[in-house]
Design an enzyme around this catalytic site. Structure first.
Site, PDB file in Angstrom:
ATOM      1  N   PHE A 177       0.834  -1.388  -0.166  1.00 31.45           N
ATOM      2  CA  PHE A 177      -0.178  -0.213   0.236  1.00 31.45           C
ATOM      3  C   PHE A 177       0.543   1.169  -0.821  1.00 31.45           C
ATOM      4  O   PHE A 177       0.558   2.216  -0.643  1.00 31.45           O
ATOM      5  CB  PHE A 177      -0.718  -0.006   1.104  1.00 31.45           C
ATOM      6  CG  PHE A 177      -1.440  -1.177   1.071  1.00 31.45           C
ATOM      7  CD1 PHE A 177      -3.250  -0.801   0.480  1.00 31.45           C
ATOM      8  CD2 PHE A 177      -1.918  -1.921   1.886  1.00 31.45           C
ATOM      9  CE1 PHE A 177      -4.015  -1.782   0.099  1.00 31.45           C
ATOM     10  CE2 PHE A 177      -3.294  -3.190   1.881  1.00 31.45           C
ATOM     11  CZ  PHE A 177      -4.026  -2.646   0.997  1.00 31.45           C
TER      12      PHE A 177
ATOM     13  N   GLU B  46     -11.685 -12.009  11.755  1.00 34.47           N
ATOM     14  CA  GLU B  46     -12.746 -12.123  10.776  1.00 34.47           C
ATOM     15  C   GLU B  46     -11.547 -13.950  10.415  1.00 34.47           C
ATOM     16  O   GLU B  46     -12.912 -14.092  10.166  1.00 34.47           O
ATOM     17  CB  GLU B  46     -11.708 -11.125  10.137  1.00 34.47           C
ATOM     18  CG  GLU B  46     -12.249  -9.442  10.230  1.00 34.47           C
ATOM     19  CD  GLU B  46     -11.522  -8.749   9.644  1.00 34.47           C
ATOM     20  OE1 GLU B  46     -11.968  -7.484   9.269  1.00 34.47           O
ATOM     21  OE2 GLU B  46     -10.852  -8.862   9.185  1.00 34.47           O
TER      22      GLU B  46
END
Length: 425
Positions: free
Chosen positions: A15, A172
């Site tokens: 990123f 998650e």
């Protein structure tokens, strides 16, 4: 004769590195982006590849394609093995020395097993597509083998899934495995019912999602429990073996274990002999420069950057992207102020229709939070053809409970690794 354009070398197309490269597109600099993989990966959705909700191509794109319209950016598939700061050169494994005028280190992080590296073969982490496909293979193969396993003890182990680490990735992952094993898979298998499988989330600290406010941590734990996940807090792991996980005196028989408990930065600090923290992140100046190296920046998981409260900024995508853009502006002479991170809050999803969100004083949980989480993640898939594909897959999964990417590869090797014996024995 015109003066040569400055040479900017960016190591890592995560990123931060990609954000820096995009910021420099069309500017009077020659940019070389080096990565050992040919694709940029949207890591926040990697767990969905590991649980068969998405395919790898849905969350990854070739770096060259992303930067195809950038004539001043060159992409190299190679691996950095060292830095000669005295001569301003990066040493590449295949192509040798690469000169730079400015260097941006965005080399990311790998798994950390806190000195117990032999656990890695039993408890893979989740940092790459290869990791995700390996975990997916283990989970799906465990279900397939359990369908025909007649030994009750082996069958219980095959249907027990342990996730170590209660941060966003662990939460998650545990929720997604629970949905896959207890609902999606049970629809298609004949001898596996929702009550057959067991999913355990093990956290060394006192609560899951420790970076979130305590009320949201509690909401997340309650949502996990509703999915059938057993949450064990204050339970540091003492051993991980091929057939069990140990926490203190408690042993959990399991053949499928996922590691989400710690990360270690790349060797960038060693290359520069720079001061670093326990995770290997370089202590940088307020302008993100490496001390004693005025033309070298470290960003993302490579850097330890203090926030306003003195704590290191979290290793998340928004931090890396802001740092990448900010460093690019520094190189272009546009910014003279110290770096300041602008937080857009924290988000984590806990299975189907449930998530938790913190935006400053605003806190939300449940279905609305899940909708916001879903829209935010689709939006941040900028530059990917898969925005539409991901949205359609999520809608399909939501209404049908089916996972479209339930593919097992290398079955014979995987079954041997999972069972610790020859496949079919």
């Amino acid at each position: 004769m015109s003066e040569r354009a400055p040479r900017v070398v960016i190591v890592g197309a995560g990123f931060g590195g990609l954000a820096a490269a995009k910021r420099l597109v069309g500017k009077r600099v020659d940019v070389t982006l080096v990565d050992r993989r040919n694709h940029h990966l949207f890591q926040p959705l990697l767990y969905q590849v590991a649980t068969a909700a998405l395919s790898p191509a849905d969350i990854a794109a070739p770096i060259r394609s992303i930067l195809s319209s950038a004539p001043n950016v060159r992409v190299l598939l190679d691996e950095v093995v060292g830095i000669e700061s005295s001569s301003n050169q990066v040493i590449l494994d295949r192509t040798g020395p690469l000169a730079f005028d400015w260097l941006i280190l965005s080399t990311g992080a790998c798994h950390s097993y806190f000195g117990q590296d032999h656990w890695a073969s039993h408890a893979p982490g989740l940092k790459s597509i290869e990791d995700a496909v390996d975990i997916r293979r283990r989970v799906l193969l465990a279900l397939e083998l359990a369908e025909t396993e007649t030994d009750a003890t082996r069958r219980r182990r095959l249907l027990t899934f342990v996730v170590i680490g209660g941060g966003p990735t662990g939460v998650e992952m545990a929720g997604a495995i629970a949905e896959l094993a207890r609902r999606s898979a049970s629809n298609d298998f004949r001898s596996i019912t929702p009550r057959c499988s067991r999913v355990v989330l093990v956290e060394a600290g006192s609560r899951v999602l420790p970076a979130f406010p305590p009320p949201l941590s509690l909401k997340a734990e309650q949502a996990l429990s509703e999915l059938g996940v057993e949450v064990l807090v204050n339970s540091p792991v003492s051993n991980v073996a091929g057939d069990h996980v140990a926490s203190g005196r408690v042993q959990i028989p399991a053949h499928t274990v996922v590691w989400a408990a710690g990360v270690q930065a790349s060797p960038a600090a060693q290359w520069l002999k720079a001061e670093h923290d326990r995770q290997g992140r370089i202590f940088v100046e307020r302008d993100l420069r490496v001390p004693d190296h005025d033309r070298i920046f470290a960003i993302g998981d490579t850097a330890n950057v203090p926030s306003m409260d003195g704590q290191a900024l979290p290793a998340i995508a928004p931090v890396a992207k802001q740092q990448g853009r900010w460093v690019a502006d520094q190189i272009l002479g546009r910014c003279a102020m110290p770096f300041a991170y602008r937080s857009f809050g924290n988000l984590a999803t806990i299975g189907r229709s449930k998530a938790v969100i913190e935006w400053g004083n605003y806190q939300q949980s449940g279905f609305i939070a899940w909708l916001i989480w879903s829209l935010a993640h689709i939006w941040f898939l900028v530059g990917f053809r898969s925005r539409l594909a991901v949205g359609i897959s999520w809608l399909w999964n939501y209404f049908t409970y089916q996972r479209s990417a339930r593919l097992i590869t290398d079955e014979a090797v995987s079954s041997s690794r999972i069972l610790g014996r020859e496949a079919g024995a």
